[in-house]
Write a protein that holds these residues in place. Structure first.
Motif, PDB file in Angstrom:
ATOM      1  N   SER A  73       2.063   9.767  -0.728  1.00 11.09           N
ATOM      2  CA  SER A  73       2.874   8.532  -1.431  1.00 11.09           C
ATOM      3  C   SER A  73       2.640   7.377  -0.438  1.00 11.09           C
ATOM      4  N   LEU A  74       2.635   7.797   1.007  1.00 19.52           N
ATOM      5  CA  LEU A  74       2.468   6.677   1.804  1.00 19.52           C
ATOM      6  C   LEU A  74       0.983   6.144   1.528  1.00 19.52           C
ATOM      7  N   PHE A  75      -0.024   6.768   1.541  1.00 16.99           N
ATOM      8  CA  PHE A  75      -1.375   6.012   1.458  1.00 16.99           C
ATOM      9  C   PHE A  75      -1.572   5.531  -0.091  1.00 16.99           C
ATOM     10  N   THR A  76      -0.572   5.844  -0.879  1.00 16.94           N
ATOM     11  CA  THR A  76      -0.970   5.023  -2.157  1.00 16.94           C
ATOM     12  C   THR A  76       0.216   4.075  -2.305  1.00 16.94           C
ATOM     13  N   ASP A  77       0.930   3.675  -1.547  1.00 16.71           N
ATOM     14  CA  ASP A  77       2.054   2.520  -1.401  1.00 16.71           C
ATOM     15  C   ASP A  77       1.227   1.418  -0.903  1.00 16.71           C
ATOM     16  N   PRO A  78       1.247   0.232  -1.795  1.00 16.05           N
ATOM     17  CA  PRO A  78       0.685  -1.035  -1.393  1.00 16.05           C
ATOM     18  C   PRO A  78       1.443  -1.697  -0.032  1.00 16.05           C
ATOM     19  N   PHE A  80       2.853  -0.325   2.547  1.00 18.02           N
ATOM     20  CA  PHE A  80       2.427   0.294   3.614  1.00 18.02           C
ATOM     21  C   PHE A  80       1.178  -0.444   4.183  1.00 18.02           C
ATOM     22  N   TRP A  81       0.166  -0.593   3.253  1.00 11.52           N
ATOM     23  CA  TRP A  81      -1.212  -1.255   3.584  1.00 11.52           C
ATOM     24  C   TRP A  81      -0.847  -2.638   3.773  1.00 11.52           C
ATOM     25  N   TRP A  82      -0.021  -3.573   3.411  1.00 11.04           N
ATOM     26  CA  TRP A  82       0.242  -4.697   3.679  1.00 11.04           C
ATOM     27  C   TRP A  82       1.134  -5.081   5.001  1.00 11.04           C
ATOM     28  N   SER A  83       1.868  -3.999   5.380  1.00  9.85           N
ATOM     29  CA  SER A  83       2.681  -3.836   6.520  1.00  9.85           C
ATOM     30  C   SER A  83       1.633  -3.557   7.768  1.00  9.85           C
ATOM     31  N   ALA A 262       7.713 -11.117   4.384  1.00  7.65           N
ATOM     32  CA  ALA A 262       6.622 -11.578   4.862  1.00  7.65           C
ATOM     33  C   ALA A 262       6.147 -11.038   6.493  1.00  7.65           C
ATOM     34  N   THR A 263       7.229 -11.019   7.202  1.00  6.54           N
ATOM     35  CA  THR A 263       7.173 -10.516   8.636  1.00  6.54           C
ATOM     36  C   THR A 263       7.557  -9.001   8.743  1.00  6.54           C
ATOM     37  N   SER A 264       7.308  -8.419   7.583  1.00  6.38           N
ATOM     38  CA  SER A 264       7.679  -7.014   7.843  1.00  6.38           C
ATOM     39  C   SER A 264       6.381  -5.981   8.290  1.00  6.38           C
ATOM     40  N   THR A 265       6.470  -5.796   9.436  1.00  3.75           N
ATOM     41  CA  THR A 265       5.341  -4.978  10.144  1.00  3.75           C
ATOM     42  C   THR A 265       5.494  -3.515  10.052  1.00  3.75           C
ATOM     43  N   LEU A 266       4.699  -2.542  10.662  1.00  2.00           N
ATOM     44  CA  LEU A 266       5.104  -1.287  10.355  1.00  2.00           C
ATOM     45  C   LEU A 266       6.462  -0.973  11.177  1.00  2.00           C
TER      46      LEU A 266
END
Length: 312
Positions: A73-78, A80-83, A262-266
């Motif tokens: 679910s994590l690896f298919t969540d856009p 997550f990749w943007w963060s 916009a500033t949501s990092t990991l």
């Protein structure tokens, strides 16, 4: 009956050196503490990442194993990749700014008089010693619309127009700019003082020899100073990557990941997933992936650090 005349000490030496267990006993208390506060939580985190641990679990203690569903679910969540992309780019910007400014300040300390050097050092230590939560709140007040000191100062410059009512946290670029300045301000003291300590150990005769060959001050700095500072620079770089990669307090207190993530990092993404949405299993999976990425970066930098030390 024959009596052996072999010295007992020589007999033990022939069998090999006897292992002294005293160092292991002395290190065992620290090892137990590390197991309790470091290894055990990591194991629990990994186990949790394979479950559906959520808000229900907090009350009932019930949870089920979901295998690798959280990771899929994590690896298919856009999101997550943007963060992740934001984290990598923002970390690179923070590390670059911290290293460049810290290196400049460290070299400046070598050129100051004794009194001024002590003054600058004390100021750096005070800035470094301030808790990041307190400094983040004060920083946010400095950029508040209406009464923020920085907004008033920028308005007085008559360069950017009227900045009095500008809300930095509601603009993605301005949010990044204010958070970047805050984190660099907090990181520069450690980097500057560490590099200054290393720079004072460079033999002065090497610099004089290069000057006699006609090199400029920049040539001396590039040829001698930076060469000797390379291991220390790699060390502070890897530490800066670790710290800046895991930045959370400053971002959350200044912008809370906004505007519009916009500033949501990991770090922010993990917090909102685990403790706002109460998907603790999913949040644990994000933490595991984040740790693995950071571990890979750390191994890379440590390898280069060791190689640079061998080349000197």
């Amino acid at each position: 009956m024959a009596i052996s005349t072999v010295n007992p000490g020589l007999r033990r030496a022939a069998k090999g050196p006897r292992r002294n267990l005293a160092p292991l006993w002395l290190l065992s208390p620290a090892g137990i503490v590390l197991l309790a506060v470091l290894v055990a939580p990591i194991i629990y985190l990994v186990v949790t990442s394979f479950t559906d641990y959520d808000q229900r679990t907090l009350y009932t203690g019930a949870y089920d194993s979901v295998g690798i569903a959280n990771y899929l679910s994590l690896f298919t969540d856009p999101d997550f990749w943007w963060s992740l992309i934001r984290t990598v780019l923002f970390t690179a910007a923070m590390v670059a700014g911290s290293i460049v400014i810290g290196t400049g300040v460290s070299h400046l300390l070598t050129r100051l008089s004794t009194v001024m050097r002590y003054v600058v050092t004390i100021v750096l230590i005070f800035a470094w010693g301030m808790p990041n939560v307190a400094s983040s709140l004060v920083w946010k007040w400095l950029f508040q619309p209406g009464y923020g000191v920085m907004n008033w100062f920028l308005t007085q410059l008559h360069v950017f127009g009227d900045m009095t009512n500008v809300d930095w946290s509601n603009n993605a670029f301005l949010s990044y700019a204010s958070i970047w300045m805050l984190i660099v301000w907090q990181a520069v003291p450690f980097i500057a003082l560490t590099l200054y300590a290393a720079e004072t150990q460079i033999p002065t005769e090497l610099k004089e020899a290069v000057r006699l060959d006609g090199a400029s001050e920049w040539g001396v700095y590039k040829t001698i100073t930076l060469t000797f500072l390379k291991p220390t620079l790699l060390l502070v770089t890897i530490l800066s990557v670790i710290w800046d990669y895991n930045v959370f307090n400053q971002i959350w207190l200044v912008s809370q990941g906004g505007p519009d993530d916009a500033t949501s990092t990991l770090g922010v993404f993990t917090f909102t997933t685990a403790f706002v949405g109460f998907h603790l299993g999913q949040g644990a999976a994000i933490s595991v992936v984040t740790t693995l990425i950071l571990l890979i970066l750390t191994v890379f930098y440590i390898r280069n650090l060791i190689r640079s030390g061998e080349d000197l």
